[in-house]
Design an enzyme around this catalytic site. Structure first.
Site, mmCIF file in Angstrom:
data_model
loop_
_atom_site.group_PDB
_atom_site.id
_atom_site.type_symbol
_atom_site.label_atom_id
_atom_site.label_comp_id
_atom_site.label_asym_id
_atom_site.label_seq_id
_atom_site.Cartn_x
_atom_site.Cartn_y
_atom_site.Cartn_z
ATOM 1 N N TYR A 149 0.304 -0.840 0.108
ATOM 2 C CA TYR A 149 0.161 -0.511 -0.038
ATOM 3 C C TYR A 149 0.867 1.317 -0.199
ATOM 4 C CZ TYR A 149 -3.658 3.059 2.698
ATOM 5 O OH TYR A 149 -3.858 4.197 2.688
ATOM 6 N N LYS A 153 0.804 3.971 -2.633
ATOM 7 C CA LYS A 153 1.020 5.355 -2.524
ATOM 8 C C LYS A 153 1.961 6.986 -3.036
ATOM 9 C CE LYS A 153 -3.586 5.178 -0.854
ATOM 10 N NZ LYS A 153 -4.596 5.501 -1.991
HETATM 11 N N1 LIG Z 1 -8.784 5.281 6.444
HETATM 12 C C1 LIG Z 1 -7.764 6.243 6.914
HETATM 13 O O1 LIG Z 1 -7.158 6.373 7.984
HETATM 14 C C2 LIG Z 1 -7.117 6.488 5.028
HETATM 15 C C3 LIG Z 1 -6.003 7.769 5.435
HETATM 16 C C4 LIG Z 1 -4.755 7.634 4.473
HETATM 17 C C5 LIG Z 1 -5.571 7.459 3.380
HETATM 18 N N2 LIG Z 1 -6.784 7.105 3.047
HETATM 19 C C6 LIG Z 1 -7.423 6.955 1.578
HETATM 20 O O2 LIG Z 1 -8.459 7.440 1.543
HETATM 21 C C7 LIG Z 1 -9.387 6.271 0.462
HETATM 22 C C8 LIG Z 1 -10.449 6.231 0.545
HETATM 23 O O3 LIG Z 1 -10.261 5.373 2.140
HETATM 24 P P1 LIG Z 1 -11.479 4.853 3.436
HETATM 25 O O4 LIG Z 1 -10.715 5.060 4.540
HETATM 26 O O5 LIG Z 1 -12.449 6.074 2.890
HETATM 27 O O6 LIG Z 1 -11.216 3.761 2.161
HETATM 28 P P2 LIG Z 1 -13.090 2.815 2.675
HETATM 29 O O7 LIG Z 1 -12.640 1.399 2.438
HETATM 30 O O8 LIG Z 1 -13.664 2.969 3.546
HETATM 31 O O9 LIG Z 1 -13.660 3.685 1.293
HETATM 32 C C9 LIG Z 1 -13.420 2.863 -0.073
HETATM 33 C C10 LIG Z 1 -13.780 1.981 -1.401
HETATM 34 O O10 LIG Z 1 -13.514 1.779 -2.408
HETATM 35 C C11 LIG Z 1 -14.926 1.494 -2.985
HETATM 36 N N3 LIG Z 1 -14.232 0.203 -3.971
HETATM 37 C C12 LIG Z 1 -13.137 -0.938 -2.947
HETATM 38 N N4 LIG Z 1 -12.271 -1.511 -4.187
HETATM 39 C C13 LIG Z 1 -12.822 -1.161 -5.867
HETATM 40 C C14 LIG Z 1 -12.771 -0.963 -7.147
HETATM 41 N N5 LIG Z 1 -12.925 -1.968 -7.801
HETATM 42 N N6 LIG Z 1 -13.721 -0.405 -7.904
HETATM 43 C C15 LIG Z 1 -15.312 0.480 -8.099
HETATM 44 N N7 LIG Z 1 -14.959 0.962 -5.787
HETATM 45 C C16 LIG Z 1 -13.880 0.028 -5.606
HETATM 46 C C17 LIG Z 1 -15.073 -0.016 -1.510
HETATM 47 O O11 LIG Z 1 -16.309 -0.479 -2.006
HETATM 48 C C18 LIG Z 1 -15.556 1.460 -0.403
HETATM 49 O O12 LIG Z 1 -17.129 1.562 -0.803
HETATM 50 C C19 LIG Z 1 -8.308 5.374 0.144
HETATM 51 O O13 LIG Z 1 -7.404 5.699 -1.323
HETATM 52 C C20 LIG Z 1 -7.763 4.967 1.307
HETATM 53 O O14 LIG Z 1 -5.904 4.499 0.951
HETATM 54 C C21 LIG Z 1 -7.706 6.273 4.232
#
Ligand SMILES: NC(=O)c1ccc[n+]([C@@H]2O[C@H](COP(=O)([O-])OP(=O)(O)OC[C@H]3O[C@@H](n4cnc5c(N)ncnc54)[C@H](O)[C@@H]3O)[C@@H](O)[C@H]2O)c1
Length: 259
Positions: A149, A153
């Site tokens: 991951y 990123k």
């Molecule tokens: N939550 C954190 O602490 C955090 C920290 C840093 C970065 N991020 C980044 O923020 C973004 C969102 O994170 P989140 O926590 O809301 O994640 P999440 O897993 O809750 O949401 C991701 C969404 O993407 C959808 N998805 C997955 N694969 C897919 C595909 N092939 N096609 C279409 N949709 C698809 C899933 O169904 C889900 O609804 C991500 O890129 C994550 O890496 C999150």
């Protein structure tokens, strides 16, 4: 007047949902893209309930045919103008624990999907001065667990800079946002293992808190707006100070109680 369409991926998740709600309030017609039909439908219902324009699309962003459906659907709503590449996911926690399949998964969801979406809207964005925001992570800058991951990123941040340089002549702006810890459903498994995970994480953040999905949405809103017209190729940390340093370590190194 032609609607300005924002295409946001991963809008069934908490960060994608907050971004979609915010961009709708900013005046965009929002195409909410997610593979999870029900969660995505909830997002669209919230936006419509607020009086915004939104459409749900259940697709897999890794599928070439689905990419075309995304483009065609966006065009029926107006002019595709903004793409937020928000889909992302973690798998193996450490290198020792990760299989090659983990690395492939992390490549697909954190890099391939974003590049594919960009290529899908590239032609329209060239004529319509498109804007792109990629959701990266502090994991792209340092070691916080999840090696595949993190590497992807970091690559997404480099892609952001590369595309900004290559497509600047078309008026396309492309930036990234790097969240630190954000309390979302993606943490459910870890919070089940350790219910104190967020409390423990706060210790490392200068602001002594983790971010909310709305904090990320605010940054995306700014980078998408005309207030950021001279900004391209950057990655904006929204990390409550994590990448600036750690107070506890500063205290140890300096032997000062001021931290
Ligand atoms: N939550 C954190 O602490 C955090 C920290 C840093 C970065 N991020 C980044 O923020 C973004 C969102 O994170 P989140 O926590 O809301 O994640 P999440 O897993 O809750 O949401 C991701 C969404 O993407 C959808 N998805 C997955 N694969 C897919 C595909 N092939 N096609 C279409 N949709 C698809 C899933 O169904 C889900 O609804 C991500 O890129 C994550 O890496 C999150």
């Amino acid at each position: 007047m032609t609607e300005q369409v924002a295409i946001i991926t991963g809008t069934g998740g908490d960060i994608g949902r907050a971004i979609a709600i915010q961009l709708s309030q900013d005046g965009f017609a929002v195409l909410c893209v997610d593979i999870a039909r029900e969660l995505n439908a909830e997002t669209v219902d919230i936006i419509k309930g607020n009086g915004g324009k939104a459409q749900a699309l259940t697709v897999n962003i890794l599928d070439a045919v689905d990419q075309q459906t995304m483009l065609e659907t966006a065009k029926t709503m107006g002019a595709p103008r903004l793409l937020v590449n928000n889909v992302g996911a973690i798998s193996g926690a450490s290198i020792q624990e990760s299989t090659i399949e983990n690395w492939q998964h992390d490549f697909d969801l954190n890099l391939k999907g974003a590049v594919s979406c960009f290529k899908t809207f590239e032609s329209d964005f060239k004529t319509n001065q498109g804007v792109v925001v990629n959701i990266a992570s502090v994991n792209g800058y340092g070691v916080y667990g999840h090696p595949g991951y993190s590497a992807m990123k970091a690559a997404l941040v480099h892609f952001t800079k590369f595309a900004a340089v290559e497509y600047g002549k078309f008026g396309i702006r492309i930036n990234a946002v790097a969240p630190g810890t954000v309390r979302t459903k993606a943490w459910n498994d870890r919070a089940e293992k350790n219910p104190k995970v967020f409390e423990e994480a706060k210790r490392w953040y200068p602001l002594q808190r983790v971010a909310d999905p709305k904090d990320i949405a605010n940054a995306v809103s700014f980078l998408s707006s005309s207030n950021a017209d001279a900004i391209t190729g950057i990655c904006l940390p929204v990390d409550c100070g994590l990448t600036a340093g750690q107070a506890e370590l500063a205290g140890t190194f300096s032997q000062s109680s001021d931290f």
